[in-house]
Each structure stands twice: as structure tokens, then as C-alpha cells.
Design an enzyme around this catalytic site. Sequence first.
Site, PDB file in Angstrom:
ATOM      1  N   MET A  99       1.143  -1.142   0.540  1.00 42.57           N
ATOM      2  CA  MET A  99      -0.331   0.238   0.106  1.00 42.57           C
ATOM      3  C   MET A  99       1.172   1.286  -0.402  1.00 42.57           C
ATOM      4  O   MET A  99       1.523   1.407   0.879  1.00 42.57           O
ATOM      5  CB  MET A  99      -0.798   0.430   1.144  1.00 42.57           C
ATOM      6  CG  MET A  99      -1.510  -1.309   1.455  1.00 42.57           C
ATOM      7  SD  MET A  99      -2.408  -1.512   3.155  1.00 42.57           S
ATOM      8  CE  MET A  99      -2.855  -0.520   3.500  1.00 42.57           C
ATOM      9  N   ILE A 157       1.066  -5.168   8.582  1.00 42.82           N
ATOM     10  CA  ILE A 157       2.870  -5.279   8.406  1.00 42.82           C
ATOM     11  C   ILE A 157       3.057  -3.443   8.238  1.00 42.82           C
ATOM     12  O   ILE A 157       2.859  -2.847   7.266  1.00 42.82           O
ATOM     13  CB  ILE A 157       3.824  -6.004   7.603  1.00 42.82           C
ATOM     14  CG1 ILE A 157       3.578  -7.339   7.824  1.00 42.82           C
ATOM     15  CG2 ILE A 157       5.009  -5.284   7.826  1.00 42.82           C
ATOM     16  CD1 ILE A 157       4.084  -7.442   6.438  1.00 42.82           C
ATOM     17  N   GLY A 187       2.332   4.481   3.410  1.00 44.62           N
ATOM     18  CA  GLY A 187       3.001   3.131   3.644  1.00 44.62           C
ATOM     19  C   GLY A 187       3.337   1.992   4.479  1.00 44.62           C
ATOM     20  O   GLY A 187       3.941   1.691   5.421  1.00 44.62           O
ATOM     21  N   SER A 188       2.601   1.231   4.152  1.00 47.46           N
ATOM     22  CA  SER A 188       2.829  -0.340   4.383  1.00 47.46           C
ATOM     23  C   SER A 188       2.054  -1.867   3.227  1.00 47.46           C
ATOM     24  O   SER A 188       1.934  -1.535   2.578  1.00 47.46           O
ATOM     25  CB  SER A 188       1.355  -0.270   5.552  1.00 47.46           C
ATOM     26  OG  SER A 188       0.406   0.235   5.647  1.00 47.46           O
ATOM     27  N   ARG A 189       1.922  -2.785   4.010  1.00 49.32           N
ATOM     28  CA  ARG A 189       1.494  -4.626   3.146  1.00 49.32           C
ATOM     29  C   ARG A 189       0.970  -5.051   4.217  1.00 49.32           C
ATOM     30  O   ARG A 189       0.916  -4.753   5.586  1.00 49.32           O
ATOM     31  CB  ARG A 189       3.356  -4.800   3.584  1.00 49.32           C
ATOM     32  CG  ARG A 189       2.728  -6.044   2.405  1.00 49.32           C
ATOM     33  CD  ARG A 189       4.500  -6.833   2.075  1.00 49.32           C
ATOM     34  NE  ARG A 189       5.355  -7.700   2.888  1.00 49.32           N
ATOM     35  CZ  ARG A 189       6.081  -8.481   3.012  1.00 49.32           C
ATOM     36  NH1 ARG A 189       7.182  -7.576   2.640  1.00 49.32           N
ATOM     37  NH2 ARG A 189       6.023  -9.207   3.508  1.00 49.32           N
TER      38      ARG A 189
END
Length: 222
Positions: A99, A157, A187-189
Site C-alpha cells: 500500500m 505490516i 505506506g505499508s503492506r
Amino acid sequence: MTIHREGRTYLTVLLLILAGINAALIYSFPDKVIMHRVSQIVSVIFFLLNLQFFRMPKRKLEISEGQVIAPADGKVVVIEDVMENEYFNEMRKQISIFMSPLNVHNNRAPVNGIVSFCKYHAGKYLVAWHPKASSENERTTMVLKMENGVEVLVRQIAGAMARRIKIYANEGDEYKAGQEYGFIKFGSRVDVFLPLDTKVKVDLNQKTKGGKTVIAELVTED
């Protein structure tokens, strides 16, 4: 479209700060008209970028039995068979969605199910696409047990910028596919771990929409 609850206070404070900065520039440098215009344009753009980040688009969910939907907006960055060591302790098929700061950052349940496991882990802040991010970064793990007994693990995450993960789920809660269960700021996953015989329905680098894109189909016995 509405603004996510995680962003309402933040956006209000940001708006006040930007307004204060621009007012201070006008007061301190009354003759610098170009400076005022540039500051105002930059402020508007910066505020709109943050506003976009916290938006909550309405999505109509239409899936068939056995389908797994994307838990987040973003881009598919991992499709592989891996050893999942926290809960299953066996090989699982992993699908990961990155993301960017421009994506919607609320997270949705990928399947219908009851939360059988839910845990928060403090950790590092490696970039979200780093191979060790899934096991070393700040993260949460949630497992949904479906009516047929199949369990699906979904993991939030944190990335290098994302330093605040929110998870609203608790063990015993029941979720419908597409229902929001958490949020990650900036900003991530999100990783999804599925049975090895799952049929993947997305490709690497494909863009996804949380609560809408079908990423996989579980193999069900007749």
C-alpha cells in the site's frame, strides 16, 4: 465517500497548522505576494494528499463461496509458497499487497469467519517490501476461521513510514468478507496466508481494491 475516523483529528490539526503558517507568512512578509501564493498552493496540495489517504470509498461486495477478496488497496508484490511460523507452522501460499501513501489504508477481512487468533507484535520499520518485513516489522496477525473449518491468516505490516497500526478485531469476533478490521497510517503492506491448493486469481504487480478484488479461490470439497 467519507473520511476515516483515524484521520479526522489529524486532518483538523493539519488544517489549523497550515492555516497558521500561511497567516504568519502574510503577517511577517506583507509585501511578498508570490511567497504567499506559493505557500498557499503547496498547503492545499499537501492537505489534499492527506485527505485522499484517509478517504473511505463505499464498495459493493459481490463474491461467490470460496472466494478470497483483497484486504487492502494496493499492488500485489508477493505470490509464493512459504513457511508460516507464527500460527500454522507449515507451508502456506502467501499473497502480499503493498500500500503506497496514495492508497486507501483501511484493511478488510478477506473472508467470512470468526477470529480464532489475534496478536500485536512490536518490531522494526524496514521498508514494507523487504523480505524480512513480514517477520521483523511492527505487525498484527489475525486468523479467521471459516464455517467449513478452513483458516485464513491476514497480517498487517508497518513500513518505513507507517508507525501506527490499528486493529479493531478481538478473538471471538465475527467478520464478513469486506468488513473493516484495521487501519495502517502511511505506506505499508498486508499479507494473506492461504492453503497451498488455493487458486490464485491475481498476478504480480496487479492493482487491487480492498473489499472488491478477488485475489484467490479456496478449493472446496464437494
